[in-house]
Design a protein around this motif. Structure first.
Motif, PDB file in Angstrom:
ATOM      1  N   LYS A 102       3.022   5.147 -29.826  1.00 55.50           N
ATOM      2  CA  LYS A 102       3.640   5.911 -30.911  1.00 55.50           C
ATOM      3  C   LYS A 102       2.576   6.273 -31.941  1.00 55.50           C
ATOM      4  O   LYS A 102       2.675   7.284 -32.636  1.00 55.50           O
ATOM      5  CB  LYS A 102       4.746   5.077 -31.573  1.00 55.50           C
ATOM      6  N   ILE A 103       1.583   5.407 -32.064  1.00 53.48           N
ATOM      7  CA  ILE A 103       0.468   5.655 -32.978  1.00 53.48           C
ATOM      8  C   ILE A 103      -0.824   5.484 -32.183  1.00 53.48           C
ATOM      9  O   ILE A 103      -1.038   4.432 -31.581  1.00 53.48           O
ATOM     10  CB  ILE A 103       0.492   4.663 -34.158  1.00 53.48           C
ATOM     11  N   LEU A 104      -1.628   6.544 -32.157  1.00 51.15           N
ATOM     12  CA  LEU A 104      -2.908   6.477 -31.446  1.00 51.15           C
ATOM     13  C   LEU A 104      -4.024   6.464 -32.479  1.00 51.15           C
ATOM     14  O   LEU A 104      -4.049   7.313 -33.374  1.00 51.15           O
ATOM     15  CB  LEU A 104      -3.057   7.678 -30.508  1.00 51.15           C
ATOM     16  N   MET A 105      -4.930   5.495 -32.368  1.00 51.82           N
ATOM     17  CA  MET A 105      -6.011   5.362 -33.339  1.00 51.82           C
ATOM     18  C   MET A 105      -7.346   5.447 -32.608  1.00 51.82           C
ATOM     19  O   MET A 105      -7.650   4.600 -31.764  1.00 51.82           O
ATOM     20  CB  MET A 105      -5.903   4.011 -34.053  1.00 51.82           C
ATOM     21  N   LEU A 106      -8.125   6.454 -32.935  1.00 48.84           N
ATOM     22  CA  LEU A 106      -9.421   6.641 -32.288  1.00 48.84           C
ATOM     23  C   LEU A 106     -10.529   6.430 -33.316  1.00 48.84           C
ATOM     24  O   LEU A 106     -10.620   7.178 -34.289  1.00 48.84           O
ATOM     25  CB  LEU A 106      -9.515   8.056 -31.711  1.00 48.84           C
ATOM     26  N   CYS A 127       2.378  11.795 -30.369  1.00 45.18           N
ATOM     27  CA  CYS A 127       2.277  10.552 -31.133  1.00 45.18           C
ATOM     28  C   CYS A 127       1.646  10.869 -32.492  1.00 45.18           C
ATOM     29  O   CYS A 127       1.088  11.944 -32.695  1.00 45.18           O
ATOM     30  CB  CYS A 127       1.406   9.545 -30.377  1.00 45.18           C
ATOM     31  N   THR A 128       1.753   9.940 -33.398  1.00 45.47           N
ATOM     32  CA  THR A 128       0.966  10.009 -34.629  1.00 45.47           C
ATOM     33  C   THR A 128      -0.475   9.711 -34.238  1.00 45.47           C
ATOM     34  O   THR A 128      -0.715   8.818 -33.426  1.00 45.47           O
ATOM     35  CB  THR A 128       1.469   8.940 -35.621  1.00 45.47           C
ATOM     36  N   MET A 129      -1.427  10.466 -34.768  1.00 41.77           N
ATOM     37  CA  MET A 129      -2.823  10.186 -34.420  1.00 41.77           C
ATOM     38  C   MET A 129      -3.666   9.982 -35.678  1.00 41.77           C
ATOM     39  O   MET A 129      -3.616  10.793 -36.605  1.00 41.77           O
ATOM     40  CB  MET A 129      -3.434  11.318 -33.598  1.00 41.77           C
ATOM     41  N   LEU A 130      -4.405   8.888 -35.671  1.00 40.80           N
ATOM     42  CA  LEU A 130      -5.382   8.640 -36.727  1.00 40.80           C
ATOM     43  C   LEU A 130      -6.744   8.663 -36.055  1.00 40.80           C
ATOM     44  O   LEU A 130      -6.965   7.936 -35.081  1.00 40.80           O
ATOM     45  CB  LEU A 130      -5.137   7.271 -37.369  1.00 40.80           C
ATOM     46  N   ILE A 142     -10.934   8.643 -36.646  1.00 44.33           N
ATOM     47  CA  ILE A 142     -12.165   8.588 -37.440  1.00 44.33           C
ATOM     48  C   ILE A 142     -13.182   9.482 -36.757  1.00 44.33           C
ATOM     49  O   ILE A 142     -13.338   9.422 -35.534  1.00 44.33           O
ATOM     50  CB  ILE A 142     -12.705   7.141 -37.515  1.00 44.33           C
ATOM     51  N   THR A 143     -13.826  10.315 -37.505  1.00 46.20           N
ATOM     52  CA  THR A 143     -14.832  11.208 -36.921  1.00 46.20           C
ATOM     53  C   THR A 143     -15.919  11.532 -37.935  1.00 46.20           C
ATOM     54  O   THR A 143     -15.694  11.475 -39.141  1.00 46.20           O
ATOM     55  CB  THR A 143     -14.183  12.514 -36.411  1.00 46.20           C
ATOM     56  N   GLN A 144     -17.081  11.839 -37.406  1.00 41.91           N
ATOM     57  CA  GLN A 144     -18.177  12.307 -38.263  1.00 41.91           C
ATOM     58  C   GLN A 144     -18.223  13.833 -38.260  1.00 41.91           C
ATOM     59  O   GLN A 144     -18.959  14.426 -39.034  1.00 41.91           O
ATOM     60  CB  GLN A 144     -19.536  11.787 -37.736  1.00 41.91           C
ATOM     61  N   LYS A 145     -17.469  14.445 -37.325  1.00 40.06           N
ATOM     62  CA  LYS A 145     -17.597  15.886 -37.119  1.00 40.06           C
ATOM     63  C   LYS A 145     -16.517  16.642 -37.879  1.00 40.06           C
ATOM     64  O   LYS A 145     -15.338  16.421 -37.691  1.00 40.06           O
ATOM     65  CB  LYS A 145     -17.501  16.212 -35.625  1.00 40.06           C
ATOM     66  N   ILE A 146     -16.936  17.571 -38.685  1.00 39.05           N
ATOM     67  CA  ILE A 146     -15.990  18.340 -39.497  1.00 39.05           C
ATOM     68  C   ILE A 146     -15.092  19.200 -38.603  1.00 39.05           C
ATOM     69  O   ILE A 146     -13.899  19.377 -38.885  1.00 39.05           O
ATOM     70  CB  ILE A 146     -16.749  19.188 -40.555  1.00 39.05           C
ATOM     71  N   THR A 147     -15.628  19.677 -37.472  1.00 38.90           N
ATOM     72  CA  THR A 147     -14.813  20.499 -36.563  1.00 38.90           C
ATOM     73  C   THR A 147     -13.660  19.667 -35.988  1.00 38.90           C
ATOM     74  O   THR A 147     -12.556  20.175 -35.803  1.00 38.90           O
ATOM     75  CB  THR A 147     -15.663  21.040 -35.396  1.00 38.90           C
ATOM     76  N   THR A 148     -13.928  18.401 -35.724  1.00 42.97           N
ATOM     77  CA  THR A 148     -12.875  17.506 -35.223  1.00 42.97           C
ATOM     78  C   THR A 148     -11.861  17.236 -36.329  1.00 42.97           C
ATOM     79  O   THR A 148     -10.648  17.283 -36.105  1.00 42.97           O
ATOM     80  CB  THR A 148     -13.498  16.176 -34.751  1.00 42.97           C
ATOM     81  N   ALA A 149     -12.367  16.967 -37.522  1.00 44.81           N
ATOM     82  CA  ALA A 149     -11.479  16.682 -38.653  1.00 44.81           C
ATOM     83  C   ALA A 149     -10.553  17.876 -38.911  1.00 44.81           C
ATOM     84  O   ALA A 149      -9.375  17.700 -39.217  1.00 44.81           O
ATOM     85  CB  ALA A 149     -12.303  16.369 -39.895  1.00 44.81           C
ATOM     86  N   MET A 150     -11.092  19.077 -38.744  1.00 40.41           N
ATOM     87  CA  MET A 150     -10.295  20.277 -39.037  1.00 40.41           C
ATOM     88  C   MET A 150      -9.149  20.493 -38.065  1.00 40.41           C
ATOM     89  O   MET A 150      -8.225  21.245 -38.347  1.00 40.41           O
ATOM     90  CB  MET A 150     -11.203  21.515 -39.065  1.00 40.41           C
ATOM     91  N   ARG A 151      -9.211  19.828 -36.912  1.00 35.18           N
ATOM     92  CA  ARG A 151      -8.087  19.938 -35.967  1.00 35.18           C
ATOM     93  C   ARG A 151      -6.894  19.104 -36.419  1.00 35.18           C
ATOM     94  O   ARG A 151      -5.792  19.254 -35.903  1.00 35.18           O
ATOM     95  CB  ARG A 151      -8.524  19.481 -34.575  1.00 35.18           C
ATOM     96  N   ALA A 152      -7.128  18.164 -37.337  1.00 38.68           N
ATOM     97  CA  ALA A 152      -6.040  17.308 -37.813  1.00 38.68           C
ATOM     98  C   ALA A 152      -5.194  18.057 -38.839  1.00 38.68           C
ATOM     99  O   ALA A 152      -5.608  19.086 -39.369  1.00 38.68           O
ATOM    100  CB  ALA A 152      -6.625  16.042 -38.425  1.00 38.68           C
ATOM    101  N   ASP A 153      -3.995  17.546 -39.120  1.00 38.89           N
ATOM    102  CA  ASP A 153      -3.145  18.158 -40.138  1.00 38.89           C
ATOM    103  C   ASP A 153      -3.748  17.942 -41.524  1.00 38.89           C
ATOM    104  O   ASP A 153      -3.732  18.828 -42.368  1.00 38.89           O
ATOM    105  CB  ASP A 153      -1.740  17.544 -40.102  1.00 38.89           C
TER     106      ASP A 153
END
Ligand code: TTP
Ligand code: MG
Length: 240
Positions: free
Chosen positions: A164-168, A192-195, A197-208
């Motif tokens: 239900k919650i995926l944490m990467l 699922c809910t996804m949390l 952690i990333t260093q990449k802004i392109t990855t972060a921008m895919r999040a809500d």
């Protein structure tokens, strides 16, 4: 039972046992069911420490973490860890087959489920190239896998439980952009809910939304556009 996947941090602070210093400092935020939240911030900012509080690898020294409206202490550890797929920053494989490592903790997993999880984690093709494919031994006494390959087996291990919650925790750092994009597309189908952690802004921008941490504190939380407008540190990260 965890059925929705909402997460709430209420004034949460945390210091490691036998340490005086809070590495998580008075943090408040809420994640809605199905929301994707990226967590960014420089090394040592406390991102991993924050994550570890959700599957109760540690408990806060102050404040409260809730899931689906109930404090974490209302759930058994089995229930929490069964519903939360936590992929650590440096995942460990044990000595055993690829199949064993993906199915770990899910005894009745079928071959189809194992292969689907591996495909979604973008590791199936690599596994098929190993000498014994899914029966190849990995871990300390097995074949050598790269950090990125271990990460993806560990992601498959999380996905097979349909969390239900995926944490990467920086789990896509070793992936090229195209592979990462396919992985995130596949994760979208899990609803699922996804949390992440990333260093990449392109990855972060895919999040809500994006949560920016610095020195244990939550500096800002919001969409990419909101953080560009509100946070000088965020602008600095984007420009770097
Ligand atoms: P982390 O929470 O590990 O910081 P981070 O995840 O943001 O950093 P990185 O991007 O490099 O992964 O560390 C915050 C502080 O907590 C840091 O001073 C190290 C300390 N710490 C421990 O003492 N024990 C631990 O097990 C961890 C994970 C961190
Ligand atoms: Mg970390």
């Amino acid at each position: 039972h965890i059925t929705k996947g909402s997460v709430v941090f209420d004034n949460v602070s945390f210091a490691y046992p036998e340490s005086e210093e809070d590495v998580v400092k008075d943090i408040n935020f809420q994640v809605a069911p199905g929301e994707k939240l990226a967590v960014i911030g420089s090394t040592g900012a406390g991102k991993t420490s924050l994550f570890q509080l959700i599957p109760r690898l540690y408990d806060p020294t102050k404040g409260k973490v809730s899931v689906d409206g109930s404090p974490l202490s209302d759930y058994s550890l089995d229930e929490l860890r069964g519903s939360i797929g936590y992929v650590p920053q440096s995942p460990l494989l044990f000595t055993g087959s690829v199949t064993d490592n993906i199915a770990w903790g899910k005894d009745q997993a079928t071959t189809e489920e194992i292969m689907q999880a591996a495909k979604d984690a973008q590791i199936h093709d690599t596994i098929m190239q190993l000498d014994d494919q899914y029966e190849t031994r990995v871990g300390q006494k097995g074949v050598n896998l790269s950090g990125g390959q271990k990460q993806r087996i560990s992601i498959a291990r999380a996905l097979i439980r349909k969390p239900k919650i995926l944490m990467l925790d920086d789990s896509t750092s070793a992936l090229d952009l195209a592979t990462e994009s396919r992985l995130l597309d596949a994760i979208d189908t899990y609803q699922c809910t996804m949390l992440i952690i990333t260093q990449k802004i392109t990855t972060a921008m895919r999040a809500d939304r994006i949560l920016l941490m610095d020195e244990g504190k939550l500096l800002a939380i919001g969409t990419h556009t909101e953080l560009l407008a509100s946070s000088a540190l965020y602008r600095k990260i984007v420009e770097s």
